[in-house]
Design an enzyme around this catalytic site. Structure first.
Site, PDB file in Angstrom:
ATOM      1  N   TYR A  18       0.728  -1.475  -0.014  1.00  0.00           N
ATOM      2  CA  TYR A  18       0.057   0.120   0.104  1.00  0.00           C
ATOM      3  C   TYR A  18       0.974   1.255   0.028  1.00  0.00           C
ATOM      4  CZ  TYR A  18      -4.634   2.436   0.777  1.00  0.00           C
ATOM      5  OH  TYR A  18      -5.489   3.301   0.317  1.00  0.00           O
TER       6      TYR A  18
ATOM      7  N   LYS B  58     -21.515 -19.267  -9.670  1.00  0.00           N
ATOM      8  CA  LYS B  58     -20.733 -19.083 -10.980  1.00  0.00           C
ATOM      9  C   LYS B  58     -19.499 -18.657 -10.709  1.00  0.00           C
ATOM     10  CE  LYS B  58     -21.995 -19.578 -15.335  1.00  0.00           C
ATOM     11  NZ  LYS B  58     -22.889 -20.282 -15.800  1.00  0.00           N
TER      12      LYS B  58
ATOM     13  N   GLU C  75     -25.343 -13.210 -17.438  1.00  0.00           N
ATOM     14  CA  GLU C  75     -25.989 -14.518 -16.420  1.00  0.00           C
ATOM     15  C   GLU C  75     -27.340 -13.968 -16.227  1.00  0.00           C
ATOM     16  OE1 GLU C  75     -25.141 -18.501 -15.525  1.00  0.00           O
ATOM     17  OE2 GLU C  75     -23.861 -17.035 -16.341  1.00  0.00           O
TER      18      GLU C  75
ATOM     19  N   ASP D 201     -25.710 -18.179 -20.801  1.00  0.00           N
ATOM     20  CA  ASP D 201     -26.993 -18.932 -20.933  1.00  0.00           C
ATOM     21  C   ASP D 201     -27.206 -19.237 -22.506  1.00  0.00           C
ATOM     22  OD1 ASP D 201     -27.846 -18.875 -18.197  1.00  0.00           O
ATOM     23  OD2 ASP D 201     -28.216 -16.785 -18.575  1.00  0.00           O
TER      24      ASP D 201
ATOM     25  N   GLY E 175     -35.632 -18.838 -26.862  1.00  0.00           N
ATOM     26  CA  GLY E 175     -35.035 -17.797 -26.089  1.00  0.00           C
ATOM     27  C   GLY E 175     -33.484 -17.798 -26.261  1.00  0.00           C
ATOM     28  N   ALA E 176     -32.924 -17.275 -25.266  1.00  0.00           N
ATOM     29  CA  ALA E 176     -31.434 -17.011 -25.391  1.00  0.00           C
ATOM     30  C   ALA E 176     -30.753 -18.415 -25.730  1.00  0.00           C
ATOM     31  CB  ALA E 176     -30.746 -16.567 -23.942  1.00  0.00           C
ATOM     32  N   ALA E 177     -31.104 -19.863 -25.039  1.00  0.00           N
ATOM     33  CA  ALA E 177     -30.401 -20.893 -25.471  1.00  0.00           C
ATOM     34  C   ALA E 177     -30.557 -21.399 -26.703  1.00  0.00           C
ATOM     35  CB  ALA E 177     -30.344 -21.801 -24.405  1.00  0.00           C
TER      36      ALA E 177
ATOM     37  N   ASN F  17     -22.978 -26.538 -18.547  1.00  0.00           N
ATOM     38  CA  ASN F  17     -22.236 -25.169 -18.912  1.00  0.00           C
ATOM     39  C   ASN F  17     -20.815 -25.225 -18.311  1.00  0.00           C
ATOM     40  OD1 ASN F  17     -24.675 -24.721 -20.228  1.00  0.00           O
ATOM     41  ND2 ASN F  17     -24.684 -22.840 -19.738  1.00  0.00           N
TER      42      ASN F  17
END
Length: 396
Positions: A44, A99, A141, A167, A201-203, A323
């Site tokens: 520091y 995650k 996410e 996703d 959708g997204a997937a 995933n």
């Protein structure tokens, strides 16, 4: 970090899930020792000022003298959390913490969970852009469609670090890897395979896009109203573009029953249940991936009556499409070469690496490696790093 004392047990004391979550799943650990004033002066003030001045003169030095190039922000607004839906940012935090744990465990990547108290597209984009100098990459996410598509696309335009909506692309990468091996088992080629993707959708959109990139052309993507095709007037911009690239080219229209009749592959990313009489109309030696959790669209007991290869998103059945097989390695590989983006080539390379790991163990119940296979992370990261160089996005 201290646990709740025995004298004041938490409300769900004794439940192993809640016991594990007491106090959260993350903590910050220092990489340097502070045993006395000399170490404090280096870590520091006054020593740190020298590093700050050097970075001010040459911002690229953050890549060597901060943690930035090895840390990813896990960003959510809590609108599409697991199978729970829109539960808000506070309730999303346990997932984002988890995650971050997976990033560290399987990729050696540090991660910080960030749950935003807004669902406004512009506010999310602006917030992430302003946070970006603190991170080497952004993992989006559990953000609901269709906003997730615009948020990712615009962040990719504005930032020179990897932006990845897991996703979408994590699911797509692992599904493609598993499908490559399933096609091999059943003697099919990408060009000669007919695929049904249930869910837009997204997937679902990402799965269809990566299958196109892998050479599969005959794809019908369905939402609740049936096959996406240009005869429909109710499609979003994203769905319109996907319809032109998929069902339009083969004249596919109609309902799920119409699309499934004679199909080689079913990939479910939508929830709901496919009636057994519809499953029975698929081609011989068919392939069924029912990826909804906790209940697959086609239960494995039903799927195995008609399909040769069956996969789910669950860990208690063979061939889990998870995933975690790809996103830690993808970011690890991107970070290793200081990539400015995650390209389609990098995602395809990750899928190839995963598929290749199965090798001689390939069978109907082994089309994808286990997340705990120690080869997974290194194989994916190395393939992604090579692809980043080929695609011209590597800075190292």
């Amino acid at each position: 970090m201290s646990d709740v004392p025995d004298s004041a047990p938490h409300p769900y004391y004794g439940d192993p899930v809640f016991d594990l979550h007491v106090g959260g799943k993350l903590e910050t650990v220092s990489r340097v020792a502070l045993a006395g004033p000399d170490e404090l002066a280096l870590a520091y003030t006054p020593g740190v000022a020298l590093v700050c001045e050097a970075i001010a003169a040459d911002p690229s030095m953050t890549q060597s003298y901060t943690w930035v190039p090895n840390v990813v922000a896990v960003v959510s607004d809590g609108t599409a959390v697991l199978g729970l839906g829109d539960i808000g940012p506070a309730a999303a935090m346990p997932v984002m913490e988890g995650k971050a744990v997976l990033f560290k465990q399987f990729g050696g990547v540090d991660a910080v969970p960030i749950c935003l108290d807004t669902t406004d597209t512009e506010e999310i984009i602006e917030t992430v852009v302003r946070l970006a100098p603190s991170f080497g990459g952004i993992n989006l996410e559990d953000i609901s469609a269709p906003r997730c598509f615009e948020i990712e696309a615009r962040l990719k335009e504005r930032l020179d670090i990897p932006v990845f909506h897991d996703d979408q692309h994590g699911t797509a990468v692992v599904a493609l890897a598993a499908l490559k091996n399933a096609l091999k088992l059943t003697g099919r080629t990408p060009e000669g395979t007919r695929v049904v993707v249930s869910g837009a959708g997204a997937a679902g959109v990402a799965v269809a896009r990566i299958l196109l990139g892998a050479g599969i052309r005959d794809i019908a993507v369905l939402d609740r109203k049936g096959v996406l095709n240009s005869e429909r007037s109710d499609l979003t911009e994203v769905k319109e573009a996907l319809a032109r690239d998929t069902a339009d080219n083969f004249g596919r229209t109609g309902t799920l029953a119409d699309a499934m009749d004679g199909a080689d592959v079913y990939i479910g990313v939508s929830g709901g249940t496919v009636p057994e009489e519809i499953v029975a109309t698929m081609a011989p030696d068919s392939i069924i991936f029912g990826l909804a959790n906790p209940m697959p669209e086609v239960h494995p007991d039903v799927a195995r009556k008609y399909a040769r290869v069956v996969a789910t998103g669950r860990s208690d059945f063979p061939n889990q499409i998870n995933n975690v097989l790809c996103f830690p390695g993808i970011f690890r590989g991107a970070f290793d070469v200081h990539a400015t983006a995650i390209t389609e080539g990098m995602k395809l390379a990750a899928a190839d690496a995963l598929a290749d790991l199965v090798g001689d163990a390939l069978s109907e119940e082994m089309i994808i490696p286990s997340p705990f296979d120690p080869r997974v992370g290194p194989a994916v990261s190395q393939a992604v790093a090579r692809a980043a160089r080929v695609d011209g996005v590597a800075r190292k």
